[in-house]
Motif scaffolding. Structure first.
Motif, PDB file in Angstrom:
ATOM      1  N   PRO A 217      47.386  51.719  38.324  1.00  0.00           N
ATOM      2  CA  PRO A 217      45.957  51.407  38.409  1.00  0.00           C
ATOM      3  C   PRO A 217      45.633  49.920  38.319  1.00  0.00           C
ATOM      4  O   PRO A 217      44.763  49.442  39.056  1.00  0.00           O
ATOM      5  N   ALA A 218      46.319  49.198  37.467  1.00  0.00           N
ATOM      6  CA  ALA A 218      46.011  47.765  37.336  1.00  0.00           C
ATOM      7  C   ALA A 218      46.327  47.024  38.641  1.00  0.00           C
ATOM      8  O   ALA A 218      45.560  46.156  39.083  1.00  0.00           O
ATOM      9  N   GLN A 219      47.444  47.363  39.256  1.00  0.00           N
ATOM     10  CA  GLN A 219      47.812  46.715  40.526  1.00  0.00           C
ATOM     11  C   GLN A 219      46.873  47.163  41.647  1.00  0.00           C
ATOM     12  O   GLN A 219      46.477  46.370  42.504  1.00  0.00           O
ATOM     13  N   GLU A 220      46.524  48.445  41.635  1.00  0.00           N
ATOM     14  CA  GLU A 220      45.599  48.978  42.645  1.00  0.00           C
ATOM     15  C   GLU A 220      44.277  48.225  42.596  1.00  0.00           C
ATOM     16  O   GLU A 220      43.725  47.838  43.636  1.00  0.00           O
ATOM     17  N   ARG A 221      43.769  48.000  41.379  1.00  0.00           N
ATOM     18  CA  ARG A 221      42.481  47.296  41.226  1.00  0.00           C
ATOM     19  C   ARG A 221      42.560  45.853  41.716  1.00  0.00           C
ATOM     20  O   ARG A 221      41.581  45.313  42.217  1.00  0.00           O
ATOM     21  N   TRP A 222      43.724  45.241  41.542  1.00  0.00           N
ATOM     22  CA  TRP A 222      43.876  43.857  42.020  1.00  0.00           C
ATOM     23  C   TRP A 222      43.990  43.819  43.546  1.00  0.00           C
ATOM     24  O   TRP A 222      43.408  42.963  44.214  1.00  0.00           O
ATOM     25  N   MET A 223      44.723  44.784  44.124  1.00  0.00           N
ATOM     26  CA  MET A 223      44.991  44.744  45.572  1.00  0.00           C
ATOM     27  C   MET A 223      43.813  45.233  46.418  1.00  0.00           C
ATOM     28  O   MET A 223      43.565  44.685  47.502  1.00  0.00           O
ATOM     29  N   ALA A 224      43.118  46.285  45.934  1.00  0.00           N
ATOM     30  CA  ALA A 224      42.092  46.949  46.763  1.00  0.00           C
ATOM     31  C   ALA A 224      41.097  45.971  47.405  1.00  0.00           C
ATOM     32  O   ALA A 224      40.816  46.097  48.600  1.00  0.00           O
ATOM     33  N   PRO A 225      40.552  45.008  46.660  1.00  0.00           N
ATOM     34  CA  PRO A 225      39.580  44.100  47.304  1.00  0.00           C
ATOM     35  C   PRO A 225      40.226  42.957  48.083  1.00  0.00           C
ATOM     36  O   PRO A 225      39.523  42.089  48.614  1.00  0.00           O
ATOM     37  N   ARG A 226      41.560  42.932  48.168  1.00  0.00           N
ATOM     38  CA  ARG A 226      42.258  41.781  48.760  1.00  0.00           C
ATOM     39  C   ARG A 226      43.062  42.130  50.017  1.00  0.00           C
ATOM     40  O   ARG A 226      43.926  41.354  50.427  1.00  0.00           O
ATOM     41  N   LEU A 227      42.792  43.262  50.643  1.00  0.00           N
ATOM     42  CA  LEU A 227      43.676  43.708  51.735  1.00  0.00           C
ATOM     43  C   LEU A 227      43.664  42.724  52.913  1.00  0.00           C
ATOM     44  O   LEU A 227      44.714  42.379  53.449  1.00  0.00           O
ATOM     45  N   ARG A 228      42.480  42.238  53.285  1.00  0.00           N
ATOM     46  CA  ARG A 228      42.420  41.280  54.414  1.00  0.00           C
ATOM     47  C   ARG A 228      43.073  39.958  54.034  1.00  0.00           C
ATOM     48  O   ARG A 228      43.740  39.320  54.845  1.00  0.00           O
ATOM     49  N   GLU A 229      42.869  39.580  52.790  1.00  0.00           N
ATOM     50  CA  GLU A 229      43.480  38.347  52.279  1.00  0.00           C
ATOM     51  C   GLU A 229      45.014  38.449  52.315  1.00  0.00           C
ATOM     52  O   GLU A 229      45.700  37.474  52.653  1.00  0.00           O
ATOM     53  N   LEU A 230      45.547  39.611  51.982  1.00  0.00           N
ATOM     54  CA  LEU A 230      47.001  39.807  52.041  1.00  0.00           C
ATOM     55  C   LEU A 230      47.493  39.646  53.479  1.00  0.00           C
ATOM     56  O   LEU A 230      48.536  39.042  53.729  1.00  0.00           O
TER      57      LEU A 230
END
Ligand SMILES: [Zn+2]
Length: 201
Positions: A174-187
Motif C-alpha cells: 500500500p505505501a508504494q501503491e500510494r506513491w506510484m499511483a499519482p506518478r504514472l505519467r511521470e514514470l
C-alpha cells in the motif's frame, strides 16, 4: 505503359522487409490486452499481472508506456508501442518492458530490473542508478525472478545492449501503491528521458 508501375512496385516490395520493423525504441506495456489477447496468439501462460484492490498492473502499464512513447516521439524518436501479446519480432536501438511487481506477503518487494544477458547489464544499471534517486522504497535487485531474467518479451526483440524489463515498484504494497499511483505519467517521462540520453550519439 504498365511495365514501369510494375517494376516500381516490385522494387518497393523488395525494399520493405529490411526497413519495416526498424525503429528506435520498442515500449511494451506489461500484460496490456490480456486476457483477450492470449487465446488468439496461443499464449498458454496468460499472466494477468498483479494488483491491489481496483488498481491493476495491466491498467497502469499502458499509462506509463503511452507517456514514455509521447515524450520519446516529441524528442524525434521512432517508437513502436507493444501490448503483452503480438505476432512478429522487432528490431530496435532500445527496448523496454514495463511492469509493477506483486508480493505475498505484501511489502517484501520493491523496484527491480530484468535483462537478458551481460551485454545489457550496463544499460540496466544506469536506469537503476537514475531511478533509485527518486524512488523512496526498496530496490529489490536484478533478475530476481525467472519471469524477469527469462522474460518472453526479450525473445521478441533484437535490441542488443539495450533490452530492459523495469519493475517500478511493488503495487501490492500500500505505501508504494500510494506513491506510484499519482506518478504514472511521470514514470513514463523518466523512462523516456533515460532512453533519449542513452541514444545520444
Ligand atoms: Zn508484470
Amino acid at each position: 505503359m504498365r511495365a514501369p508501375a510494375i517494376i516500381l512496385a516490385a522494387q518497393l516490395f523488395a525494399l520493405q522487409p529490411a526497413a519495416a520493423d526498424q525503429v528506435d525504441v520498442v515500449i511494451q506495456a506489461g500484460h496490456q490486452g490480456r486476457p483477450q489477447s492470449c487465446a488468439p496468439l496461443h499464449v498458454n501462460a496468460c499472466n494477468l499481472g498483479t494488483g491491489l484492490g481496483a488498481q491493476l498492473e495491466r491498467n497502469w502499464t499502458p499509462i506509463v508506456a503511452d507517456a514514455a512513447a509521447a515524450t520519446l516521439r516529441a524528442d524525434g524518436l521512432n517508437v513502436k508501442r507493444r501490448p503483452a501479446d503480438y505476432a512478429g519480432r522487432d528490431r530496435a536501438r532500445a527496448a523496454v518492458f514495463l511492469h509493477f511487481d506483486g508480493s505475498a506477503p505484501a511489502c517484501r518487494s520493491g523496484a527491480s530490473v530484468g535483462f537478458p544477458g551481460p551485454a545489457d547489464a550496463g544499460f540496466a544499471q544506469r536506469w537503476e542508478e537514475r531511478y533509485r534517486a527518486s524512488f523512496p522504497f526498496r530496490f529489490a535487485g536484478e533478475n530476481i525472478t525467472r519471469n524477469e531474467a527469462r522474460y518472453y518479451g526479450f525473445r521478441k526483440v533484437d535490441a542488443p545492449g539495450r533490452t530492459l524489463l523495469i519493475e517500478f515498484g511493488e503495487l501490492t504494497c500500500p505505501a508504494q501503491e500510494r506513491w506510484m499511483a499519482p506518478r504514472l505519467r511521470e514514470l513514463g517521462a523518466q523512462v523516456a528521458h533515460f532512453i533519449s540520453a542513452e541514444l545520444q550519439p
